[in-house]
Design an enzyme around this catalytic site. Structure first.
Site, PDB file in Angstrom:
ATOM      1  N   ASP A  14      19.899  39.292 -40.074  1.00 48.35           N
ATOM      2  CA  ASP A  14      19.452  40.183 -39.152  1.00 48.35           C
ATOM      3  C   ASP A  14      19.806  41.506 -39.656  1.00 48.35           C
ATOM      4  OD1 ASP A  14      18.954  41.362 -36.790  1.00 48.35           O
ATOM      5  OD2 ASP A  14      21.174  41.486 -36.054  1.00 48.35           O
ATOM      6  N   SER A  15      19.390  42.615 -39.065  1.00 47.96           N
ATOM      7  CA  SER A  15      19.640  44.103 -39.345  1.00 47.96           C
ATOM      8  C   SER A  15      20.968  44.411 -39.449  1.00 47.96           C
ATOM      9  CB  SER A  15      18.703  45.131 -38.600  1.00 47.96           C
ATOM     10  OG  SER A  15      19.064  44.749 -37.319  1.00 47.96           O
ATOM     11  N   CYS A  77      16.480  38.469 -36.464  1.00 52.52           N
ATOM     12  CA  CYS A  77      16.033  39.917 -36.052  1.00 52.52           C
ATOM     13  C   CYS A  77      14.532  39.932 -35.667  1.00 52.52           C
ATOM     14  CB  CYS A  77      16.025  40.885 -37.270  1.00 52.52           C
ATOM     15  SG  CYS A  77      15.689  42.474 -37.126  1.00 52.52           S
ATOM     16  N   GLU A 156      26.091  48.019 -29.101  1.00 55.28           N
ATOM     17  CA  GLU A 156      26.924  48.166 -30.206  1.00 55.28           C
ATOM     18  C   GLU A 156      28.141  49.113 -30.025  1.00 55.28           C
ATOM     19  OE1 GLU A 156      26.384  47.813 -33.799  1.00 55.28           O
ATOM     20  OE2 GLU A 156      24.628  46.448 -33.643  1.00 55.28           O
ATOM     21  N   CYS A 188      15.031  41.046 -28.543  1.00 58.32           N
ATOM     22  CA  CYS A 188      15.953  41.844 -29.444  1.00 58.32           C
ATOM     23  C   CYS A 188      17.314  41.086 -29.550  1.00 58.32           C
ATOM     24  CB  CYS A 188      16.261  43.208 -28.855  1.00 58.32           C
ATOM     25  SG  CYS A 188      17.355  44.230 -29.934  1.00 58.32           S
ATOM     26  N   HIS A 190      20.070  41.988 -29.349  1.00 58.75           N
ATOM     27  CA  HIS A 190      21.212  42.778 -28.733  1.00 58.75           C
ATOM     28  C   HIS A 190      21.166  42.360 -27.099  1.00 58.75           C
ATOM     29  CE1 HIS A 190      21.598  44.632 -32.534  1.00 58.75           C
ATOM     30  NE2 HIS A 190      23.026  45.177 -32.054  1.00 58.75           N
TER      31      HIS A 190
HETATM   32  N1  DGL Z   1      18.041  43.292 -34.713  1.00 58.77           N
HETATM   33  C1  DGL Z   1      16.948  44.264 -34.179  1.00 58.77           C
HETATM   34  C2  DGL Z   1      15.999  43.561 -33.399  1.00 58.77           C
HETATM   35  O1  DGL Z   1      16.214  42.251 -32.900  1.00 58.77           O
HETATM   36  C3  DGL Z   1      17.912  45.086 -33.407  1.00 58.77           C
HETATM   37  C4  DGL Z   1      18.598  46.210 -34.113  1.00 58.77           C
HETATM   38  C5  DGL Z   1      17.850  47.036 -34.991  1.00 58.77           C
HETATM   39  O2  DGL Z   1      17.120  47.765 -34.675  1.00 58.77           O
HETATM   40  O3  DGL Z   1      17.985  46.813 -36.257  1.00 58.77           O
HETATM   41  O4  DGL Z   1      15.099  43.875 -33.351  1.00 58.77           O
END
Ligand code: DGL
Length: 277
Positions: A14-15, A77, A156, A188, A190
Site C-alpha cells: 500500500d502507499s 492500495c 491518519e 480507499c 482508509h
Molecule cells: N492507499 C490509498 C488508496 O487506497 C489511500 C492513501 C493515499 O492516497 O495514498 O487509495
C-alpha cells in the site's frame, strides 16, 4: 510462471499504513498464510499523484516483494490498483490481485436498484477504474462517483468520530441525495475505519462494500485454484512489515489499524527502493 510453492508468503503493499485493513482481513480469512507487507510511508499519499509516478512506485515495490520470494502480490492500495495493476500484471510473472475487481463484483451482487456509489481518492475516481469494472460486469448499472480527499488525513490523524467527520461526510455524500445508490464501495484503504459514520450518514438501507474484505476472499480463490494455499497444519502465518519511513505516531497508528502490535518491523531506505527496476 516461475516455480511457486504454498509455503511462500503473500506480498501485500500500500502507499502507507491504510493497507493494513487488507492485512487484517487476510489474517482473519487465511490465518495460515505468511504475509510480507510493504507500506510506502515515505511517499504517501498516492491519491494525489500522477499515474506515471504511481506506476513507478508500484513497480519498485513489486520488485522488492519478488526478491523476498512471495508467491503472490496483493495491491491493497486502491489508487495503485486503479492505475498500475495492468502494468504490474504485464511485467511480473506471479499472480497479482488488486482491490478494484473484487469490490466491484461484490457491489454488483449487492445492488437491487442497479445504482452503485463509489468513493475514493482523487486519482482513483479520475481513473474511472471502478466505473469500467462495474460496467464490464453489468453495463446497465448506474455509477455515481465521489472523490473524498479529506478523509485520508482525518483517519491518519486519528480524528475522533465527531461532528467534524460527520459534516465532511455529509458534504461529500450530498451527491447521493437526489437519487440514492443502495450499495456504496469504500474505494480507499482508509475508509473502512470510518465505516460506522459513513453508514450513519448514508442510512442503514445502503450496503457498504469494503473492497479490502472482498479482496481477501479473491486471494483465497486464486491461491486455492493454483493449489498454493498454505495447508501446513499448526503453521500459524508469520507476518513481516516493511516501511520506507517511520512517520510520527507510526507505531500508534499501525497498532490501531491492525488491532495488535506490529511484529517484525523493518525500514527500507528510499535509495534502496529506488534502485529496484
Ligand atoms: N492507499 C490509498 C488508496 O487506497 C489511500 C492513501 C493515499 O492516497 O495514498 O487509495
Amino acid at each position: 510462471m516461475s516455480e511457486l510453492n504454498s509455503g511462500q508468503a503473500i506480498g501485500v503493499f500500500d502507499s502507507g499504513l491504510g493497507g493494513i485493513s487488507v492485512v487484517r482481513a487476510l489474517i482473519e480469512l487465511l490465518p495460515n498464510e505468511h504475509l510480507i507487507y510493504f507500506g510506502d510511508t515515505a511517499r504517501v499519499p498516492y491519491g494525489s499523484k500522477s499515474k506515471d509516478t504511481v506506476i513507478r512506485f508500484a513497480h519498485q515495490i513489486s520488485s522488492f516483494l519478488l526478491e523476498k520470494q512471495v508467491k503472490m502480490i496483493v495491491v491493497a492500495c486502491n489508487t495503485a490498483s486503479a492505475v498500475a495493476l495492468e502494468h504490474l500484471q504485464q511485467n511480473f510473472d506471479i499472480p497479482i490481485v488488486g482491490v478494484i475487481d473484487p469490490g466491484s463484483q461484490a457491489a454488483v451482487k449487492a445492488t437491487r436498484n442497479k445504482h452503485i456509489g463509489v468513493i475514493g481518492t482523487a486519482s482513483t475516481i479520475r481513473s474511472g477504474a471502478y466505473l469500467s469494472a462495474i460496467h464490464a460486469l453489468d453495463p446497465e448499472t448506474r455509477v455515481t462517483n465521489q472523490p473524498c480527499p479529506l478523509l485520508v488525513p482525518l483517519v491518519e490523524e486519528d480524528w475522533p468520530h465527531d461532528g467534524v467527520v460527520t459534516q465532511v461526510l455529509q458534504s461529500y455524500m450530498k451527491i447521493f441525495d437526489l437519487e440514492k445508490p443502495d450499495a456504496l464501495i469504500l474505494g480507499c484503504t482508509h475508509y473502512p475505519y470510518l465505516k460506522s459514520v459513513i453508514q450513519e450518514v448514508m442510512g442503514e438501507a445502503v450496503r457498504l462494500v469494503d473492497s479490502g474484505e472482498e479482496t481477501a476472499t479473491e486471494v483465497q480463490k486464486v491461491l486455492s485454484g493454483l493449489n498454493l494455499l498454505n495447508a501446513e497444519v499448526g503453521d500459524p502465518g508469520k507476518h513481516k512489515f516493511y516501511v520506507s519511513d517511520y512517520p510520527q505516531k507510526f507505531e500508534e497508528t499501525a497498532t490501531r489499524f491492525l488491532g495488535r502490535p506490529l511484529e517484525n518491523l523493518f525500514k527500507v531506505e528510499l535509495e534502496v527502493l529506488e534502485s529496484y527496476k
